[in-house]
Design an enzyme around this catalytic site. Structure first.
Site, PDB file in Angstrom:
ATOM      1  N   TYR A  76      10.081   2.715  -3.574  1.00  0.00           N
ATOM      2  CA  TYR A  76      11.313   2.805  -2.787  1.00  0.00           C
ATOM      3  C   TYR A  76      12.571   2.655  -3.623  1.00  0.00           C
ATOM      4  O   TYR A  76      13.674   2.724  -3.087  1.00  0.00           O
ATOM      5  CB  TYR A  76      11.309   1.735  -1.683  1.00  0.00           C
ATOM      6  CG  TYR A  76      10.365   2.086  -0.562  1.00  0.00           C
ATOM      7  CD1 TYR A  76       9.002   2.147  -0.802  1.00  0.00           C
ATOM      8  CD2 TYR A  76      10.831   2.381   0.708  1.00  0.00           C
ATOM      9  CE1 TYR A  76       8.122   2.488   0.193  1.00  0.00           C
ATOM     10  CE2 TYR A  76       9.952   2.722   1.717  1.00  0.00           C
ATOM     11  CZ  TYR A  76       8.600   2.776   1.456  1.00  0.00           C
ATOM     12  OH  TYR A  76       7.724   3.115   2.448  1.00  0.00           O
ATOM     13  N   LYS A 133      -3.732  -2.160  -4.763  1.00  0.00           N
ATOM     14  CA  LYS A 133      -4.681  -1.135  -5.212  1.00  0.00           C
ATOM     15  C   LYS A 133      -4.813  -1.303  -6.724  1.00  0.00           C
ATOM     16  O   LYS A 133      -4.591  -0.368  -7.508  1.00  0.00           O
ATOM     17  CB  LYS A 133      -4.133   0.248  -4.808  1.00  0.00           C
ATOM     18  CG  LYS A 133      -5.105   1.378  -4.975  1.00  0.00           C
ATOM     19  CD  LYS A 133      -6.060   1.526  -3.816  1.00  0.00           C
ATOM     20  CE  LYS A 133      -7.056   2.638  -4.110  1.00  0.00           C
ATOM     21  NZ  LYS A 133      -8.161   2.711  -3.156  1.00  0.00           N
ATOM     22  N   ASP A 144      -6.963  -0.162   1.116  1.00  0.00           N
ATOM     23  CA  ASP A 144      -7.732   0.682   2.047  1.00  0.00           C
ATOM     24  C   ASP A 144      -8.762  -0.156   2.798  1.00  0.00           C
ATOM     25  O   ASP A 144      -8.954  -0.004   4.010  1.00  0.00           O
ATOM     26  CB  ASP A 144      -8.365   1.899   1.354  1.00  0.00           C
ATOM     27  CG  ASP A 144      -8.837   1.620  -0.055  1.00  0.00           C
ATOM     28  OD1 ASP A 144      -8.519   0.539  -0.594  1.00  0.00           O
ATOM     29  OD2 ASP A 144      -9.530   2.473  -0.636  1.00  0.00           O
ATOM     30  N   ASP A 176       5.256  -1.213   4.347  1.00  0.00           N
ATOM     31  CA  ASP A 176       5.887  -0.317   5.317  1.00  0.00           C
ATOM     32  C   ASP A 176       4.818   0.285   6.223  1.00  0.00           C
ATOM     33  O   ASP A 176       4.941   0.275   7.457  1.00  0.00           O
ATOM     34  CB  ASP A 176       6.617   0.793   4.538  1.00  0.00           C
ATOM     35  CG  ASP A 176       7.541   1.616   5.415  1.00  0.00           C
ATOM     36  OD1 ASP A 176       7.661   1.303   6.613  1.00  0.00           O
ATOM     37  OD2 ASP A 176       8.141   2.575   4.899  1.00  0.00           O
TER      38      ASP A 176
END
Ligand code: NAD
Length: 359
Positions: free
Chosen positions: A124, A190, A223, A247
């Site tokens: 971002y 991740k 995930d 987000d």
């Protein structure tokens, strides 16, 4: 003592939701000196700027604000009020509790999680290289020198995650867990794929966890976290994550507790704290006295907690929960069907919450 609070109604459905919230906050008996400041698309149309320096100065002075949603038109050069606020006031911690109240239709009634999203780093930051540009070519040439090949028709976005940014957001999550009597913090990442960004975030999270032995700590690959949230949400408590995952998981959390109309939040920074709903300005519903003000009202509850007006915060939250549980004087989104004629409007919902608090 009356609290100085900056009051930003926003645009679209913002002003009606903000007004309903202001009335309920005042009905708690806590006194406020509202410093009303405009922001959003109406302000942009009037003055060519969605946000004035006075609004920023007000937030710096009061240190606390409540804000209705503001529209960010796509592709107009219009700066997002939210991005600007986060940057100017260094609102680095976005805290979004997602609790399923009784009476709400959800497949995940056990949900009671808190998403702590890093607000200033990650993809971002806006460091982007459009395909076909000179800068893009120069970056790809540099990457090629370093042994990394990127196709020449690729756009490139940069993902910075720092030790500093990770440490302060993970601390915010643990401090929140202690203040709110929560038992566990999970760091989502991740790191198996992005070793030097998410890997750094995880390394810092493990280091910080060592300073909070009274709170359990674990980590999950993002995930896997998403899968587990919808299979066994009751196992999760406070979940801290970098900006992009935060987000996305915020909207997942909103869906799990019955919809965007129910998800409130806080943006906490070094200079100020701004309380606002997860949802946007829903402009097509503006002026219809139709939308659910619960998300902004819950943000108001978090504002009361922030001011350490804990008794008022619990009274307001309990009144909201009772009105939702009864399911009579609630907005259309909380009725069994969206065209249920017994649905009430935004301001009548506020009346019901005030009546409940005074009962
Ligand atoms: P949105 O959240 O405004 O609305 C999407 C849909 O969610 C609505 O059509 C409605 O069905 C539902 N919804 C939203 N709020 C609700 C409420 N209070 N009660 C009941 N249902 C509700 O999302 P969007 O249409 O993608 O965005 C509209 C504008 O808002 C965009 O310009 C976007 O940039 C902006 N936005 C602002 C903020 C903010 O100010 N913090 C956050 C997100 C989006």
């Amino acid at each position: 003592m009356a609290y100085d609070v900056t009051f930003i109604p926003g645009d679209g459905t913002g002003p009606e939701l903000a007004e309903a919230t202001r009335r309920v906050l005042e009905a708690t008996g806590v006194e406020f000196n509202w410093d009303r400041r405009e922001a959003g698309i109406d302000e942009y149309e009037k003055h060519g700027n969605p946000f004035t320096d006075e609004t920023l100065a007000s937030l710096r002075r009061t240190g606390v604000g409540i804000k209705g949603p503001t529209t960010t038109p796509v592709g107009s050069g219009f700066r997002s009020v939210n991005v600007l606020l986060r940057k100017e006031l260094d609102l680095y911690a976005c805290i979004r509790p997602c609790k399923a109240y009784d009476g709400v239709r959800t497949r995940f009634p056990e949900t009671d999680i808190v998403i702590v999203r890093e607000n200033t780093e990650d993809l971002y930051v806006g460091i982007e290289f459009e395909r076909g540009t000179e800068d893009n070519a120069a970056l790809r040439a540099k990457l090629a020198e370093l042994g990394a090949t990127v196709r020449d028709d690729a756009g490139i976005s940069i993902k910075p995650i720092s030790d500093f940014g990770s440490e302060r957001i993970v601390r915010a999550a643990f401090d929140y867990a202690i203040a709110q009597g929560r038992r566990r913090v999970t760091a989502a990442h991740k790191a198996n794929i992005m070793k030097f960004t998410d890997g750094l975030f995880l390394e810092v999270a493990r280091r910080v966890a060592g300073d909070y032995p009274q709170i359990e700590f674990e980590d999950r690959i993002i995930d896997n976290l998403c899968n587990q949230l919808v299979t066994r949400p009751e196992e999760y408590d406070v979940i801290v994550m970098p900006n992009l995952y935060g987000d996305i998981v915020s909207d997942l959390g909103a869906g799990m507790i019955g919809g965007l109309g129910l998800a409130g939040g806080a943006n906490i920074g070094t200079e100020a704290a701004v309380f606002e709903a997860t949802h946007g300005s829903a402009p097509k519903h503006a002026g219809k006295n139709r939308m659910n003000p619960t998300a902004l009202m819950l943000s108001g509850v978090y504002l009361l907690d922030h001011l350490e007006e804990r008794e008022a915060a619990r009274r307001m939250e309990n009144a909201l929960a009772s009105v939702i549980r009864r399911g009579e004087k609630v907005t259309y989104d909380l009725k069994p069907t969206r065209d249920d004629p017994s649905a009430v409007g935004t301001s009548q919902f506020a009346d019901a919450v005030i009546e409940e608090m005074n009962a």
